[in-house]
Design an enzyme around this catalytic site. Structure first.
Site, mmCIF file in Angstrom:
data_model
loop_
_atom_site.group_PDB
_atom_site.id
_atom_site.type_symbol
_atom_site.label_atom_id
_atom_site.label_comp_id
_atom_site.label_asym_id
_atom_site.label_seq_id
_atom_site.Cartn_x
_atom_site.Cartn_y
_atom_site.Cartn_z
ATOM 1 N N ASP A 1 0.814 -1.281 -0.180
ATOM 2 C CA ASP A 1 0.010 0.012 0.094
ATOM 3 C C ASP A 1 0.789 1.096 0.024
ATOM 4 O O ASP A 1 0.374 2.226 0.156
ATOM 5 C CB ASP A 1 -1.000 0.025 1.148
ATOM 6 C CG ASP A 1 -0.401 0.009 2.540
ATOM 7 O OD1 ASP A 1 0.924 0.051 2.480
ATOM 8 O OD2 ASP A 1 -1.065 0.225 3.462
ATOM 9 N N ASP B 1 4.998 -0.568 7.415
ATOM 10 C CA ASP B 1 4.096 -1.243 8.604
ATOM 11 C C ASP B 1 4.933 -2.244 9.225
ATOM 12 O O ASP B 1 6.067 -2.582 9.202
ATOM 13 C CB ASP B 1 2.877 -2.077 7.604
ATOM 14 C CG ASP B 1 3.252 -2.902 6.421
ATOM 15 O OD1 ASP B 1 4.207 -3.597 6.714
ATOM 16 O OD2 ASP B 1 2.716 -2.485 5.487
ATOM 17 N N ASP C 1 6.611 5.108 21.173
ATOM 18 C CA ASP C 1 6.428 6.597 21.262
ATOM 19 C C ASP C 1 5.176 7.000 21.898
ATOM 20 O O ASP C 1 4.035 6.753 21.584
ATOM 21 C CB ASP C 1 6.485 7.307 19.780
ATOM 22 C CG ASP C 1 6.985 8.546 19.835
ATOM 23 O OD1 ASP C 1 6.656 9.447 20.608
ATOM 24 O OD2 ASP C 1 7.779 8.817 18.609
ATOM 25 N N ASP D 1 7.081 12.048 23.787
ATOM 26 C CA ASP D 1 6.975 13.265 22.848
ATOM 27 C C ASP D 1 6.619 14.466 23.604
ATOM 28 O O ASP D 1 5.958 14.701 24.571
ATOM 29 C CB ASP D 1 5.580 12.972 21.619
ATOM 30 C CG ASP D 1 5.415 13.890 20.745
ATOM 31 O OD1 ASP D 1 6.422 13.964 19.913
ATOM 32 O OD2 ASP D 1 4.733 14.632 20.641
ATOM 33 N N GLU E 1 11.737 13.603 24.821
ATOM 34 C CA GLU E 1 11.935 14.728 23.999
ATOM 35 C C GLU E 1 11.905 16.218 24.315
ATOM 36 O O GLU E 1 10.855 16.553 24.832
ATOM 37 C CB GLU E 1 11.059 14.485 22.797
ATOM 38 C CG GLU E 1 11.311 15.406 21.531
ATOM 39 C CD GLU E 1 10.496 15.862 20.615
ATOM 40 O OE1 GLU E 1 10.624 16.370 19.672
ATOM 41 O OE2 GLU E 1 9.079 15.825 21.008
ATOM 42 N N HIS F 1 13.147 12.289 12.691
ATOM 43 C CA HIS F 1 12.100 12.458 11.888
ATOM 44 C C HIS F 1 11.578 14.004 11.673
ATOM 45 O O HIS F 1 10.690 14.463 10.900
ATOM 46 C CB HIS F 1 10.843 11.786 12.087
ATOM 47 C CG HIS F 1 10.293 11.889 13.417
ATOM 48 N ND1 HIS F 1 10.864 11.686 14.567
ATOM 49 C CD2 HIS F 1 9.125 12.503 13.522
ATOM 50 C CE1 HIS F 1 9.947 12.108 15.521
ATOM 51 N NE2 HIS F 1 8.640 12.695 14.957
ATOM 52 N N ASP F 2 12.078 15.075 12.530
ATOM 53 C CA ASP F 2 11.933 16.338 12.519
ATOM 54 C C ASP F 2 12.933 17.037 11.990
ATOM 55 O O ASP F 2 12.792 18.543 11.947
ATOM 56 C CB ASP F 2 11.505 16.880 13.957
ATOM 57 C CG ASP F 2 10.300 15.974 14.649
ATOM 58 O OD1 ASP F 2 9.263 15.606 13.986
ATOM 59 O OD2 ASP F 2 10.240 15.784 15.812
HETATM 60 C C1 GLC Z 1 7.220 16.178 18.518
HETATM 61 C C2 GLC Z 1 7.285 14.973 17.386
HETATM 62 C C3 GLC Z 1 6.957 15.881 15.936
HETATM 63 C C4 GLC Z 1 5.468 16.144 16.093
HETATM 64 C C5 GLC Z 1 5.197 16.896 17.427
HETATM 65 C C6 GLC Z 1 3.717 16.983 17.981
HETATM 66 O O1 GLC Z 1 8.008 17.177 18.228
HETATM 67 O O2 GLC Z 1 8.663 14.504 17.269
HETATM 68 O O3 GLC Z 1 6.940 14.872 14.850
HETATM 69 O O4 GLC Z 1 5.173 16.623 15.042
HETATM 70 O O5 GLC Z 1 5.954 16.489 18.672
HETATM 71 O O6 GLC Z 1 3.392 15.594 18.130
HETATM 72 MG MG MG Z 2 1.742 -1.211 4.077
#
Ligand code: GLC
Ligand code: MG
Length: 565
Positions: free
Chosen positions: A63, A67, A136, A238, A301, A362-363
């Site tokens: 898709d 996953d 997370d 987070d 974080e 990822h940010d």
């Molecule tokens: C954290 C995450 C980010 C998300 C934000 C709101 O900074 O790493 O990807 O957009 O929180 O949850």
């Molecule tokens: Mg998939």
């Protein structure tokens, strides 16, 4: 076995899951001096954490979105990489307004990623292979589609009204105050049904939970226990430093340094929306939930200056085990700045506080794009030889770079508001091999794949002894086998060059000298004060002679060397 010296008294504690071992608090007590007084280190101190962004790691069903079965199918790779723990960005049911950071159910798996049974299988097999799994936890906000918010927004006297943060309009009908969303615009959204505004520090589909309400706390702690009971090894929490906001809802001061083009969220100084003193009480409560289980880890974080960051270890080591240290991401990339950051951070650590370093997530733009492919090797050597737990972002081990996404294909809510700040570029699919779509999917990938994937992928680098992947593996191997690197002390060494950062890692008789050239010129150094000679353990060029004269040492451009001295 090492002798027990000034070790704090071992506290015995019976955990929720029935085990009985020295408590984490006690065994953490004497780490800072790195001396022989320790008997044991916990997995999250000696281990390496690998972040998986599940949408982009491996797709099993065609898709176009990664996953859990996909991750499962790549466990061989993760085992071969010899990372100790994987942290999965959110996999919970979500409308995906912020790609899973908008949670609609804290205790299930989104069908896009699979089922709870898939998760249990992944967890079990990871454990069988000696790998830990971290989830997370997103406690600051839920999705607006979470039943809690649905109930809260239904009427002003809903039983869950106070689970979120509702305010009347200002006298002129406008927003209650100047608080800003990190994604841009006001942090307040008007809700027609009840004529009030709700707070959202991120997307309007991410209403902030009211952490002053004990029922909210209990609900999230229950969700934590749900996963801990299943065997999850801990959480990355987070935006943990944002959980509480000013009770008087005072305006934030304008940031005088902000200019057009900067991050929208930085327009105001978040004095009333971040890092409130009372937040530590919550962090302590979360930690207490974890401490009912053996050897679980809590990572926070937190984007804050070092002195503020240190507060999140807790005055009695009772808050986060690892408040994420993002300095290698946020600071300019040069030898002097990085050395200073390492020294200041080490000096600021509270006794018993265990350090950690992060190179990417990822940010943030990928390290290979921020510093270039040559320096990305220096960065990897730095990350994997510094004292403290390293966190690696998927794909950085093969030097993946950011992928340009055309504006009309932007997926990230932050990028939709402000394309220059899109986080899509660092979220492109993992490059496994040279087959179509880099072996990531048989369908259409949710984000474009880097166009160099045919040559730059795991399979190709596996067979290349000089590749980034080979370097990564070599460094992991050294870290795992040499106590000097995993638990040893850390000391910066002066050199005659401004472009070079050198440091010594020591444990017992074992000494490893790391010398990193942050510049594109070769450097002649005299390090005979450390040792007259040494044996090369690894160079970023993945070649080099075995023995070196440290009195006349020439570092090649962008070269890093680890030397046993
Ligand atoms: C954290 C995450 C980010 C998300 C934000 C709101 O900074 O790493 O990807 O957009 O929180 O949850
Ligand atoms: Mg998939």
């Amino acid at each position: 076995m090492l002798a027990i010296g000034r070790l704090a008294p071992m506290q015995r504690h019976v955990y929720h899951d029935g085990s009985n071992r020295a408590s984490q608090l006690a065994s953490m007590a004497q780490f800072k001096d790195g001396s022989d007084t320790m008997t044991e280190y916990l997995w999250w101190q000696t281990g390496i954490i690998y972040q998986i962004y599940p949408r982009s790691f491996m797709d099993s069903d065609g898709d176009g979105t990664g996953d859990l079965k996909g991750i499962h199918s790549r466990l061989d790779y993760l085992e071969w990489l010899r990372v100790d723990a994987i942290w999965l960005s959110p996999v919970f049911p979500s409308p995906m307004a912020d790609f899973g950071y908008d949670v609609a159910n804290y205790v299930d798996i989104d069908p896009l990623f699979g089922t709870l049974a898939d998760f249990d299988r992944l967890l079990q097999e990871a454990h069988q292979r000696g790998m830990k799994v971290l989830l997370d936890l997103v406690p600051n906000h839920s999705s607006d589609e979470h039943p809690w918010f649905q109930e809260s927004r239904a009427s002003r006297d809903s039983a869950k009204r106070d689970w979120y943060i509702w305010r009347d309009p200002a006298p002129d009908g406008g927003v209650p105050n100047n608080w800003h969303s990190y994604f841009g615009g006001s942090a307040w959204a008007f809700d027609e049904t009840t004529g009030q505004y709700y707070l959202h520090l991120f997307h309007r589909k991410q209403p902030d939970l009211n952490w002053r309400n004990p029922a909210v706390r209990r609900a999230i702690y229950d969700a934590m226990r749900f996963w801990l009971d299943r065997g999850v090894d801990g959480f990355r929490v987070d935006v943990i430093w944002l959980l509480l906001k000013d009770e008087q809802f005072r305006d934030n001061p304008v940031n005088p340094n902000w200019k057009e083009g900067d991050m929208p969220g930085d327009q105001y100084q978040s004095v009333h929306t971040a890092d409130l003193p009372e937040v530590h009480e919550i962090v302590r409560e979360m930690r207490q939930v974890l401490d009912q289980y053996a050897e679980r880890v809590m990572i926070g974080e937190i984007y804050l200056p070092v002195p503020r960051l240190m507060m999140y270890y807790g005055a009695a080591h009772d808050e986060a085990h690892l408040p994420f240290n993002f300095q290698l991401i946020t600071l300019p990339w040069n030898a002097r700045t990085i050395r200073e950051a390492v020294d200041t951070y080490e000096a600021a650590l509270p006794g018993g506080g265990w350090p950690n370093w992060v190179l990417g997530n990822h940010d943030q733009h990928r390290i290979a794009s921020r510093v270039g492919p040559e320096q990305a090797r220096i960065a990897q050597m730095l990350l994997l030889t510094l004292r403290g737990t390293p966190t690696c972002y998927y794909g950085d081990e093969i030097g993946m770079h950011d992928v340009d996404i055309p504006v009309e294909r932007i997926q990230d809510p932050q990028g939709k508001h402000s394309p220059a700040h899109s986080r899509d570029p660092e979220r492109s699919p993992m490059q496994w091999d040279s087959s179509p779509n880099a072996g990531f999917t048989t369908g259409v990938p949710w984000l474009p794949i880097a166009d160099d994937y045919v040559t730059n992928n795991v399979e190709a680098q596996r067979d290349d002894a000089t590749s980034m992947l080979a370097l990564f593996r070599r460094l992991v191997d050294l870290r795992r086998t040499m106590p000097a690197l995993s638990i040893g002390s850390q000391r910066s060494i002066d050199t005659s060059s401004d472009e070079v950062f050198a440091y010594l890692r020591e444990h017992g008789n074992q000494r490893v000298l790391i010398i990193l050239n942050f510049g594109g010129e070769s450097q002649d150094l005299d390090l005979s004060s450390v040792s007259v000679s040494g044996r090369v353990l690894c160079t970023t060029y993945m070649d080099s002679d075995d023995n070196l004269n440290l009195g006349y040492l020439t570092l090649r451009p962008n070269e890093g060397i680890a030397i046993a001295v």
